[in-house]
Design a protein around this motif. Structure first.
Motif, PDB file in Angstrom:
ATOM      1  N   LEU A 162       0.706  -1.055  -0.455  1.00 18.10           N
ATOM      2  CA  LEU A 162      -0.081  -0.039  -0.026  1.00 18.10           C
ATOM      3  C   LEU A 162       1.187   0.936  -0.034  1.00 18.10           C
ATOM      4  O   LEU A 162       0.003   2.636  -0.671  1.00 18.10           O
ATOM      5  CB  LEU A 162      -0.667  -0.441   1.298  1.00 18.10           C
ATOM      6  N   PRO A 163       1.986   1.152   0.676  1.00 17.60           N
ATOM      7  CA  PRO A 163       2.208   2.309   1.016  1.00 17.60           C
ATOM      8  C   PRO A 163       3.486   2.891  -0.396  1.00 17.60           C
ATOM      9  O   PRO A 163       3.143   3.777  -1.162  1.00 17.60           O
ATOM     10  CB  PRO A 163       3.836   2.587   2.133  1.00 17.60           C
ATOM     11  N   PHE A 164       3.680   2.051  -1.030  1.00 18.16           N
ATOM     12  CA  PHE A 164       3.738   1.845  -2.688  1.00 18.16           C
ATOM     13  C   PHE A 164       2.983   2.255  -3.760  1.00 18.16           C
ATOM     14  O   PHE A 164       3.441   2.727  -4.910  1.00 18.16           O
ATOM     15  CB  PHE A 164       4.995   1.056  -3.011  1.00 18.16           C
ATOM     16  N   GLY A 165       1.632   1.253  -4.094  1.00 22.63           N
ATOM     17  CA  GLY A 165       1.051   1.510  -4.521  1.00 22.63           C
ATOM     18  C   GLY A 165      -0.524   2.671  -4.276  1.00 22.63           C
ATOM     19  O   GLY A 165      -0.791   3.088  -5.362  1.00 22.63           O
ATOM     20  N   LEU A 166      -0.500   3.212  -3.029  1.00 21.33           N
ATOM     21  CA  LEU A 166      -1.575   3.863  -3.702  1.00 21.33           C
ATOM     22  C   LEU A 166      -1.412   4.383  -4.120  1.00 21.33           C
ATOM     23  O   LEU A 166      -2.852   5.223  -4.730  1.00 21.33           O
ATOM     24  CB  LEU A 166      -1.894   4.486  -1.567  1.00 21.33           C
ATOM     25  N   PRO A 167      -0.257   6.025  -4.044  1.00 24.77           N
ATOM     26  CA  PRO A 167      -0.514   7.082  -4.527  1.00 24.77           C
ATOM     27  C   PRO A 167      -0.967   6.551  -6.032  1.00 24.77           C
ATOM     28  O   PRO A 167      -1.689   7.187  -6.977  1.00 24.77           O
ATOM     29  CB  PRO A 167       0.908   7.114  -4.605  1.00 24.77           C
ATOM     30  N   GLY A 168      -0.157   5.919  -7.263  1.00 19.22           N
ATOM     31  CA  GLY A 168      -0.995   4.867  -7.753  1.00 19.22           C
ATOM     32  C   GLY A 168      -1.937   4.752  -8.215  1.00 19.22           C
ATOM     33  O   GLY A 168      -2.769   4.822  -9.168  1.00 19.22           O
ATOM     34  N   VAL A 169      -3.087   4.155  -7.163  1.00 22.67           N
ATOM     35  CA  VAL A 169      -4.351   3.861  -7.526  1.00 22.67           C
ATOM     36  C   VAL A 169      -5.212   5.696  -7.025  1.00 22.67           C
ATOM     37  O   VAL A 169      -6.050   4.903  -7.714  1.00 22.67           O
ATOM     38  CB  VAL A 169      -5.260   3.037  -6.029  1.00 22.67           C
ATOM     39  N   TRP A 170      -4.499   6.160  -6.294  1.00 20.36           N
ATOM     40  CA  TRP A 170      -5.604   7.425  -6.500  1.00 20.36           C
ATOM     41  C   TRP A 170      -5.431   8.368  -7.358  1.00 20.36           C
ATOM     42  O   TRP A 170      -6.335   8.952  -8.443  1.00 20.36           O
ATOM     43  CB  TRP A 170      -4.643   8.069  -5.037  1.00 20.36           C
ATOM     44  N   ARG A 171      -4.035   8.344  -8.129  1.00 25.44           N
ATOM     45  CA  ARG A 171      -4.009   8.473  -9.304  1.00 25.44           C
ATOM     46  C   ARG A 171      -4.786   7.871 -10.342  1.00 25.44           C
ATOM     47  O   ARG A 171      -5.484   8.867 -11.594  1.00 25.44           O
ATOM     48  CB  ARG A 171      -2.711   9.076 -10.258  1.00 25.44           C
ATOM     49  N   GLN A 172      -5.343   7.159 -10.774  1.00 24.91           N
ATOM     50  CA  GLN A 172      -5.860   6.068 -11.751  1.00 24.91           C
ATOM     51  C   GLN A 172      -7.014   5.908 -11.066  1.00 24.91           C
ATOM     52  O   GLN A 172      -8.271   5.306 -11.892  1.00 24.91           O
ATOM     53  CB  GLN A 172      -4.723   4.854 -11.630  1.00 24.91           C
ATOM     54  N   ARG A 173      -7.566   6.512  -9.996  1.00 26.78           N
ATOM     55  CA  ARG A 173      -8.999   6.117  -9.282  1.00 26.78           C
ATOM     56  C   ARG A 173     -10.097   6.169 -10.947  1.00 26.78           C
ATOM     57  O   ARG A 173     -11.016   5.731 -11.043  1.00 26.78           O
ATOM     58  CB  ARG A 173      -9.439   7.254  -8.674  1.00 26.78           C
ATOM     59  N   ARG A 174     -10.066   7.271 -11.878  1.00 25.24           N
ATOM     60  CA  ARG A 174     -11.106   7.228 -12.478  1.00 25.24           C
ATOM     61  C   ARG A 174     -10.779   5.506 -13.618  1.00 25.24           C
ATOM     62  O   ARG A 174     -11.919   5.476 -14.210  1.00 25.24           O
ATOM     63  CB  ARG A 174     -10.672   8.395 -13.822  1.00 25.24           C
ATOM     64  N   VAL A 175     -10.068   5.488 -14.064  1.00 28.53           N
ATOM     65  CA  VAL A 175      -9.500   3.936 -14.939  1.00 28.53           C
ATOM     66  C   VAL A 175     -10.644   2.906 -14.085  1.00 28.53           C
ATOM     67  O   VAL A 175     -10.517   1.620 -14.144  1.00 28.53           O
ATOM     68  CB  VAL A 175      -8.425   3.891 -15.139  1.00 28.53           C
ATOM     69  N   ILE A 176      -9.530   2.875 -12.908  1.00 28.53           N
ATOM     70  CA  ILE A 176     -10.593   1.795 -11.861  1.00 28.53           C
ATOM     71  C   ILE A 176     -11.489   1.611 -11.680  1.00 28.53           C
ATOM     72  O   ILE A 176     -12.057   0.725 -11.839  1.00 28.53           O
ATOM     73  CB  ILE A 176      -9.515   1.750 -10.225  1.00 28.53           C
ATOM     74  N   ARG A 177     -12.209   2.897 -11.798  1.00 29.61           N
ATOM     75  CA  ARG A 177     -13.727   2.986 -11.622  1.00 29.61           C
ATOM     76  C   ARG A 177     -14.175   2.883 -12.850  1.00 29.61           C
ATOM     77  O   ARG A 177     -15.524   1.781 -12.508  1.00 29.61           O
ATOM     78  CB  ARG A 177     -14.487   4.685 -10.906  1.00 29.61           C
ATOM     79  N   GLU A 178     -14.137   2.835 -13.762  1.00 34.10           N
ATOM     80  CA  GLU A 178     -14.361   2.668 -15.179  1.00 34.10           C
ATOM     81  C   GLU A 178     -14.400   1.005 -15.675  1.00 34.10           C
ATOM     82  O   GLU A 178     -15.094   0.416 -16.313  1.00 34.10           O
ATOM     83  CB  GLU A 178     -14.071   3.348 -16.162  1.00 34.10           C
ATOM     84  N   HIS A 179     -12.881   0.328 -14.805  1.00 37.28           N
ATOM     85  CA  HIS A 179     -12.960  -0.808 -14.811  1.00 37.28           C
ATOM     86  C   HIS A 179     -13.082  -1.888 -14.161  1.00 37.28           C
ATOM     87  O   HIS A 179     -12.581  -2.864 -13.640  1.00 37.28           O
ATOM     88  CB  HIS A 179     -11.750  -1.108 -15.732  1.00 37.28           C
ATOM     89  N   SER A 180     -14.194  -1.221 -12.921  1.00 39.00           N
ATOM     90  CA  SER A 180     -14.470  -2.345 -11.978  1.00 39.00           C
ATOM     91  C   SER A 180     -14.557  -3.409 -12.006  1.00 39.00           C
ATOM     92  O   SER A 180     -14.334  -4.396 -11.139  1.00 39.00           O
ATOM     93  CB  SER A 180     -15.203  -1.558 -10.644  1.00 39.00           C
ATOM     94  N   LEU A 181     -15.457  -3.550 -13.038  1.00 38.80           N
ATOM     95  CA  LEU A 181     -16.474  -4.933 -13.024  1.00 38.80           C
ATOM     96  C   LEU A 181     -15.310  -6.202 -13.368  1.00 38.80           C
ATOM     97  O   LEU A 181     -15.180  -7.087 -13.623  1.00 38.80           O
ATOM     98  CB  LEU A 181     -17.574  -5.162 -14.088  1.00 38.80           C
ATOM     99  N   SER A 182     -14.588  -5.519 -13.947  1.00 40.46           N
ATOM    100  CA  SER A 182     -13.440  -6.186 -15.036  1.00 40.46           C
ATOM    101  C   SER A 182     -12.548  -6.591 -13.679  1.00 40.46           C
ATOM    102  O   SER A 182     -11.411  -7.443 -13.970  1.00 40.46           O
ATOM    103  CB  SER A 182     -12.341  -5.802 -16.130  1.00 40.46           C
ATOM    104  N   ILE A 183     -11.634  -5.066 -12.642  1.00 40.38           N
ATOM    105  CA  ILE A 183     -11.295  -6.266 -11.800  1.00 40.38           C
ATOM    106  C   ILE A 183     -11.378  -6.612 -10.953  1.00 40.38           C
ATOM    107  O   ILE A 183     -11.231  -8.066 -10.586  1.00 40.38           O
ATOM    108  CB  ILE A 183     -10.646  -4.440 -11.654  1.00 40.38           C
ATOM    109  N   LEU A 184     -12.774  -6.624 -10.908  1.00 36.26           N
ATOM    110  CA  LEU A 184     -13.142  -7.676 -10.098  1.00 36.26           C
ATOM    111  C   LEU A 184     -13.567  -8.962 -10.392  1.00 36.26           C
ATOM    112  O   LEU A 184     -13.132  -9.753  -9.398  1.00 36.26           O
ATOM    113  CB  LEU A 184     -15.147  -7.212  -9.607  1.00 36.26           C
ATOM    114  N   ALA A 185     -13.694  -8.990 -11.708  1.00 32.92           N
ATOM    115  CA  ALA A 185     -13.764 -10.625 -12.465  1.00 32.92           C
ATOM    116  C   ALA A 185     -12.119 -11.176 -12.255  1.00 32.92           C
ATOM    117  O   ALA A 185     -12.202 -12.787 -12.134  1.00 32.92           O
ATOM    118  CB  ALA A 185     -13.978 -10.753 -13.413  1.00 32.92           C
ATOM    119  N   LEU A 186     -11.320 -10.244 -12.524  1.00 32.40           N
ATOM    120  CA  LEU A 186     -10.495 -10.688 -12.617  1.00 32.40           C
ATOM    121  C   LEU A 186      -9.388 -10.559 -11.576  1.00 32.40           C
ATOM    122  O   LEU A 186      -9.051 -12.120 -11.457  1.00 32.40           O
ATOM    123  CB  LEU A 186      -8.790  -9.650 -13.051  1.00 32.40           C
ATOM    124  N   ALA A 187      -9.918 -10.282 -10.383  1.00 30.72           N
ATOM    125  CA  ALA A 187      -9.517 -10.990  -8.886  1.00 30.72           C
ATOM    126  C   ALA A 187     -10.124 -11.961  -8.507  1.00 30.72           C
ATOM    127  O   ALA A 187      -8.958 -12.818  -7.458  1.00 30.72           O
ATOM    128  CB  ALA A 187      -9.313  -9.713  -8.031  1.00 30.72           C
TER     129      ALA A 187
END
Length: 307
Positions: free
Chosen positions: A55-80
């Motif tokens: 998290l300390p290393f990955g969280l800044p990128g998660v915040w910057r990419q939050r719009r992409v993550i939100r748009e692909h949330s279903l795909s991310i969930l299925a992949l995970a």
């Protein structure tokens, strides 16, 4: 900071040798502690620890990419679900009723399963040499599952753990195929962080049911804490980082050769630490699987993976 290509090449090769060692250690360690740590607890806490480290290393990128993550949330969930949640949980369940050697041998067929599912689900063209490789690997799996006795298959008496490992490999194959169909445009560290976070949330309700009504969890002490740290750091974070660096430096075709070390390392470690002995069916099945891997991956680009 030096670029990836400016780092010594021996670092890439060292990482590619350590990666199958860590994957093999995952199977051996799981088998050694599955009597103390329930499979779902093993899977859940492994990813909680890994996520805490990342998290300390990955969280800044998660915040910057939050719009992409939100748009692909279903795909991310299925992949995970198919990768972080299902694959690892099934692998640890397999350790209850099969050997670490069998786990590693069946696990080594992941590229075969990816090629097979890509052919069945995506209509990928399969060359004759790849089809031969897939066929040899399937025969190798059957030899391991049957333990050299055809009546095990005809009488449906296979060890549950072996069949669970086939399900685990199939789950990873589905993840790989889905990743091609629904690629998520995220940097590697951001993608890994989000995958682990989502996968952990998928495991959570199953872990809680198991904790409250079935296994009761495990006692935290040195004999359980150290394996959990190993699961999180070595086959989780470090293997993923080493594998991707190696593929980047020397290419997927050369990197694929190092995957063949996983069952070799696992059989040696299982013999030393668990007292497992290789049977003739292990040798025959292993040779068929390795030959199948060699043929099927000669023209197939391996995708990055973490376990």
């Amino acid at each position: 900071m030096p670029s990836e290509t400016s780092k010594p090449l021996w670092l890439a090769y060292t990482g590619l040798v350590l990666t199958p060692l860590f994957w093999a250690g995952n199977a051996v360690m799981a088998k050694s502690v599955v009597g103390e740590i329930p499979p779902l607890s093993m899977s859940f806490w492994r990813w909680v620890i890994a996520l805490t480290i990342l998290l300390p290393f990955g969280l800044p990128g998660v915040w910057r990419q939050r719009r992409v993550i939100r748009e692909h949330s279903l795909s991310i969930l299925a992949l995970a679900t198919f990768s972080v949640a299902a694959f690892n949980s099934l692998l640890y369940f397999a350790a209850v009723t099969t050997t670490a050697t069998n786990i590693a041998l069946i696990n080594a067929t992941i590229p075969i399963m990816v090629a097979l599912l890509a052919w069945l689900l995506l209509g990928d063209r399969t060359r004759p040499i790849q089809a031969l490789g897939i066929g040899l690997a399937v025969l190798g799996i059957l030899a391991v599952v049957a333990r050299g006795d055809l009546s095990v298959l005809t009488g449906l008496r296979a060890q549950p753990g072996d069949l669970i490992m086939v399900l685990a490999v199939s789950s990873w194959g589905l993840f790989s195929v889905l990743l091609r169909r629904q690629a998520v445009p995220l940097p590697p560290l951001t993608f890994l962080t989000v995958q682990i976070a989502c996968g952990t949330m998928v495991i959570l309700p199953f872990f809680l049911v198991d904790l409250l009504f079935f296994s009761g969890g495990f006692e935290l002490n040195t004999s359980t804490a150290l394996p959990m740290m190993y699961f999180a750091i070595f086959p989780g974070i470090l293997a993923y980082a080493f594998w991707n660096h190696g593929v980047h430096r020397i290419g997927p075709a050369k990197a694929a050769i190092f995957m063949y070390l996983t069952p070799v390392f696992a059989s040696v470690m299982a013999g030393i630490f668990l007292g497992e002995r290789l049977g003739l069916f292990h040798v025959i099945g292993g040779l068929l699987i390795l030959a199948g891997l060699f043929l099927a991956t000669r023209t197939t680009e391996l995708r990055r993976k973490y376990r």
